[in-house]
Design a protein around this motif. Structure first.
Motif, mmCIF file in Angstrom:
data_model
loop_
_atom_site.group_PDB
_atom_site.id
_atom_site.type_symbol
_atom_site.label_atom_id
_atom_site.label_comp_id
_atom_site.label_asym_id
_atom_site.label_seq_id
_atom_site.Cartn_x
_atom_site.Cartn_y
_atom_site.Cartn_z
ATOM 1 N N ARG A 9 5.863 -56.272 -83.758
ATOM 2 C CA ARG A 9 7.366 -55.858 -83.265
ATOM 3 C C ARG A 9 7.330 -54.403 -83.620
ATOM 4 N N LYS A 10 8.257 -53.700 -82.901
ATOM 5 C CA LYS A 10 8.449 -52.242 -83.317
ATOM 6 C C LYS A 10 9.489 -52.165 -84.275
ATOM 7 N N ASN A 11 9.288 -51.124 -84.908
ATOM 8 C CA ASN A 11 10.151 -50.782 -86.143
ATOM 9 C C ASN A 11 11.682 -50.719 -86.008
ATOM 10 N N HIS A 12 12.472 -51.656 -86.660
ATOM 11 C CA HIS A 12 13.715 -52.139 -86.272
ATOM 12 C C HIS A 12 14.583 -50.908 -87.043
ATOM 13 N N MET A 13 14.123 -49.818 -87.659
ATOM 14 C CA MET A 13 15.211 -48.842 -88.126
ATOM 15 C C MET A 13 14.654 -47.738 -87.297
ATOM 16 N N GLU A 14 13.841 -47.450 -86.350
ATOM 17 C CA GLU A 14 13.382 -46.273 -85.580
ATOM 18 C C GLU A 14 14.493 -46.267 -84.277
ATOM 19 N N LYS A 32 18.628 -54.264 -78.950
ATOM 20 C CA LYS A 32 19.214 -54.724 -80.176
ATOM 21 C C LYS A 32 18.559 -54.989 -81.515
ATOM 22 N N ARG A 33 17.396 -54.820 -81.472
ATOM 23 C CA ARG A 33 16.515 -54.811 -82.635
ATOM 24 C C ARG A 33 16.678 -53.585 -83.681
ATOM 25 N N VAL A 34 17.320 -52.554 -82.955
ATOM 26 C CA VAL A 34 17.390 -51.084 -83.737
ATOM 27 C C VAL A 34 18.663 -51.558 -84.541
ATOM 28 N N TRP A 35 18.523 -51.607 -85.669
ATOM 29 C CA TRP A 35 19.744 -51.974 -86.647
ATOM 30 C C TRP A 35 20.566 -50.736 -86.830
ATOM 31 N N PRO A 36 20.094 -49.591 -87.176
ATOM 32 C CA PRO A 36 21.028 -48.431 -87.376
ATOM 33 C C PRO A 36 21.959 -48.172 -86.114
ATOM 34 N N TYR A 37 21.380 -48.078 -85.031
ATOM 35 C CA TYR A 37 22.164 -47.730 -83.746
ATOM 36 C C TYR A 37 23.045 -48.857 -83.440
ATOM 37 N N THR A 93 34.351 -54.281 -79.662
ATOM 38 C CA THR A 93 33.879 -55.358 -80.553
ATOM 39 C C THR A 93 32.458 -55.493 -80.497
ATOM 40 N N VAL A 94 31.842 -55.180 -81.626
ATOM 41 C CA VAL A 94 30.380 -55.316 -82.175
ATOM 42 C C VAL A 94 30.215 -56.140 -83.084
ATOM 43 N N PHE A 95 29.138 -57.013 -82.897
ATOM 44 C CA PHE A 95 28.758 -57.899 -84.068
ATOM 45 C C PHE A 95 27.734 -57.398 -84.512
ATOM 46 N N GLN A 96 27.543 -56.806 -85.670
ATOM 47 C CA GLN A 96 26.229 -56.489 -86.504
ATOM 48 C C GLN A 96 25.343 -57.709 -86.619
ATOM 49 N N GLU A 97 25.812 -58.956 -86.780
ATOM 50 C CA GLU A 97 25.159 -60.180 -86.988
ATOM 51 C C GLU A 97 24.965 -60.383 -88.628
ATOM 52 N N THR A 98 23.911 -59.356 -88.994
ATOM 53 C CA THR A 98 23.878 -59.427 -90.502
ATOM 54 C C THR A 98 23.631 -58.133 -90.892
ATOM 55 N N TYR A 99 24.301 -57.386 -91.820
ATOM 56 C CA TYR A 99 23.896 -56.329 -92.527
ATOM 57 C C TYR A 99 22.765 -56.080 -93.433
ATOM 58 N N ASP A 100 22.102 -57.122 -93.513
ATOM 59 C CA ASP A 100 20.648 -57.317 -94.488
ATOM 60 C C ASP A 100 19.702 -56.720 -93.215
ATOM 61 N N ALA A 101 19.603 -55.549 -93.240
ATOM 62 C CA ALA A 101 18.433 -55.304 -92.610
ATOM 63 C C ALA A 101 16.936 -55.754 -92.629
ATOM 64 N N ASP A 102 16.572 -56.174 -93.603
ATOM 65 C CA ASP A 102 15.529 -56.884 -93.859
ATOM 66 C C ASP A 102 15.389 -58.293 -92.755
ATOM 67 N N LYS A 103 16.306 -58.965 -93.111
ATOM 68 C CA LYS A 103 16.847 -60.477 -92.464
ATOM 69 C C LYS A 103 16.990 -60.122 -91.153
ATOM 70 N N TYR A 104 17.629 -59.037 -90.768
ATOM 71 C CA TYR A 104 17.777 -58.629 -89.439
ATOM 72 C C TYR A 104 16.667 -58.618 -88.749
ATOM 73 N N GLU A 105 15.647 -57.839 -89.365
ATOM 74 C CA GLU A 105 14.254 -57.656 -88.523
ATOM 75 C C GLU A 105 13.722 -59.036 -88.125
ATOM 76 N N THR A 106 14.037 -60.088 -89.016
ATOM 77 C CA THR A 106 13.221 -61.298 -88.631
ATOM 78 C C THR A 106 13.881 -62.036 -87.666
ATOM 79 N N LEU A 107 15.122 -61.814 -87.474
ATOM 80 C CA LEU A 107 15.924 -62.561 -86.256
ATOM 81 C C LEU A 107 15.859 -61.672 -84.983
ATOM 82 N N HIS A 108 15.719 -60.432 -84.873
ATOM 83 C CA HIS A 108 15.867 -59.928 -83.517
ATOM 84 C C HIS A 108 14.421 -59.139 -83.264
ATOM 85 N N LEU A 109 13.640 -59.789 -82.558
ATOM 86 C CA LEU A 109 12.315 -59.766 -82.456
ATOM 87 C C LEU A 109 12.152 -58.630 -81.404
ATOM 88 N N MET A 110 12.821 -58.513 -80.372
ATOM 89 C CA MET A 110 12.340 -57.520 -79.396
ATOM 90 C C MET A 110 13.929 -56.915 -78.586
#
Length: 417
Positions: free
Chosen positions: A30-35, A239-244, A219-236
């Motif tokens: 998977r691509k880096n979810h923080m990039e 939306k995978r880019v958490w900080p954006y 309205t924007v759902f962050q879904e979860t603010y836990d970036a590590d958990k977010y990575e396991t739920l958003h695989l591609m």
């Protein structure tokens, strides 16, 4: 229109099946979810740092009954008080929390309850989010409404008496580009006094364009603010880019939107930490943009089509009520929305305590409002829903029920001059 992102999972090629499997099982694939991806705007803001610092430091097991009592006695709710009110120690004090929340709601909103309805105009999505019915690997009926179809849906909704609409799409720039959404906003302005958007995050200049087209809030759902958990739920997908995603509300405000709404999807991760982060996200942005209208949504994870693998961290109605009461006490000025994911009984009760806005006449499918409202099936095809709703009451039914609760239903109170 064929697109590489929209894959019918019943007819996946061997190569596509292999990619799906690797996305699910191999984090290195998977691509880096923080990039950030090309074209994504970066803004300079300290809001994220402040929110995450508090969330990571939050040990809700250390709060005691004394902390909760002190929080309820304080005239102004501090961040520490908010943390106490979200803790397990606060559960025995739920009635007292509800009483205080009700007083705050009455002080800032009177006895009013605002109505809106969502309109899904497309369900194409380029993301692989494992819990969402729209995800690109889920085998569902896909549809994108034409402007003619959108206007017909809007006419049906407006004829019911509704004056506020929330326009939603799946997260696909290729199928639902900003210009398409802008045209939908222009149509909505013909029929409604308030127009909200729940779409994929965009850049500041694009939010400015959508505001010019007629959108009032985002309205924007962050879904979860836990970036590590977010990575396991958003695989591609984007939306995978958490900080954006995190900075979307601030970009919307910089683009001129009057208001923004925040939410975590409760049940994806530790709901107490996600509720804390959601409240603090609104709190810190309010301090930075004091003119803006802030709102919170409080959705719990719901079943979706073709997925029996989601095991949410259980959030019962008692915990949901605690979260909503804590939101109200901490952010007395903020709107709080409780959607049709919840039962009619729960929504009838929570609007008497803390919630200020509810949806009515809801459909989470594409192109089926005429059938839902009148029984006439005017569309040759319709798109499948994003999730299952619990409260399917019409506007008339909800209006009557809210009045019977001794509250004042409000369709709109915003006047353009």
């Amino acid at each position: 229109m064929e697109n590489q992102f929209f894959i019918d999972s019943e007819f996946l090629s061997e190569k596509a099946l292999e990619k799906k499997h690797r996305l699910e099982t191999d984090p290195s694939f998977r691509k880096n979810h923080m990039e950030y991806l090309p074209g994504m705007e970066r803004i300079s803001s300290d809001v994220c740092e402040n929110v995450i610092k508090h969330m990571e430091e939050y040990d809700y097991t250390r709060y005691t009954a004394a902390d909760v009592k002190a929080a309820l006695e304080h005239e102004t709710c501090s961040i520490e008080d908010f943390k106490a009110l979200l803790s397990p120690a606060a559960e025995p004090f739920l009635e007292k929390m509800a009483q205080k929340a009700s007083r705050e709601t009455s002080r800032h909103f009177g006895n009013t309850v605002y109505f809106f309805t969502p309109l899904y105009i497309a369900n194409y999505c380029e993301n692989y989010c494992v819990y969402c019915g729209f995800n690109c690997y889920n085998h569902i009926s896909r549809m994108k409404l034409s402007m003619e179809q959108i206007e017909k849906e809007m006419q049906v909704i407006a004829d019911s008496g509704m004056e506020e609409i929330l326009i939603l799409t799946g997260e696909s720039r290729s199928q639902s580009d900003v210009e398409y959404i802008g045209e939908a906003c222009r149509l909505a302005r013909k029929y409604f006094r308030m127009v909200g958007l729940e779409i994929y995050p965009v850049n500041t200049e694009e939010y400015a364009y959508l505001h010019k087209c007629g959108a009032d809030y985002v309205t924007v759902f962050q879904e979860t603010y836990d970036a590590d958990k977010y990575e396991t739920l958003h695989l591609m997908g984007h939306k995978r880019v958490w900080p954006y995603r995190f900075d979307a509300q601030e970009r919307a405000l910089r683009g001129g939107m009057r208001g923004v709404a925040f939410s975590a999807l409760l049940g994806l991760s530790d709901f107490r930490k996600d509720a804390l982060a959601t409240g603090l996200h609104a709190y810190f942005l309010q301090r930075k943009y004091p003119h803006a209208e802030m709102s919170l949504s409080c959705p719990r994870l719901r079943p979706i089509i073709n997925n029996d693998k989601i095991n949410p961290l259980d959030v019962h109605e008692k915990q949901l009520c605690q979260i909503i009461c804590a939101y109200r006490i901490f952010l007395p000025f903020a709107g709080i929305t409780v959607s049709s994911r919840e039962s009619a009984q729960f929504r009838n009760g929570i609007v008497k305590i803390a919630a200020t806005k509810v949806s009515a006449g809801v459909s989470t499918g594409i192109g089926d409002h005429e059938k839902k409202y009148s029984g006439k099936d005017s569309q040759e095809v319709s798109g499948d829903e994003q999730f299952e709703i619990d409260d399917s009451r019409s506007l008339d039914d909800m209006y009557q029920d809210i009045e019977e609760e001794g509250l004042q239903p409000v369709l709109n109170d915003y006047v353009y001059v």
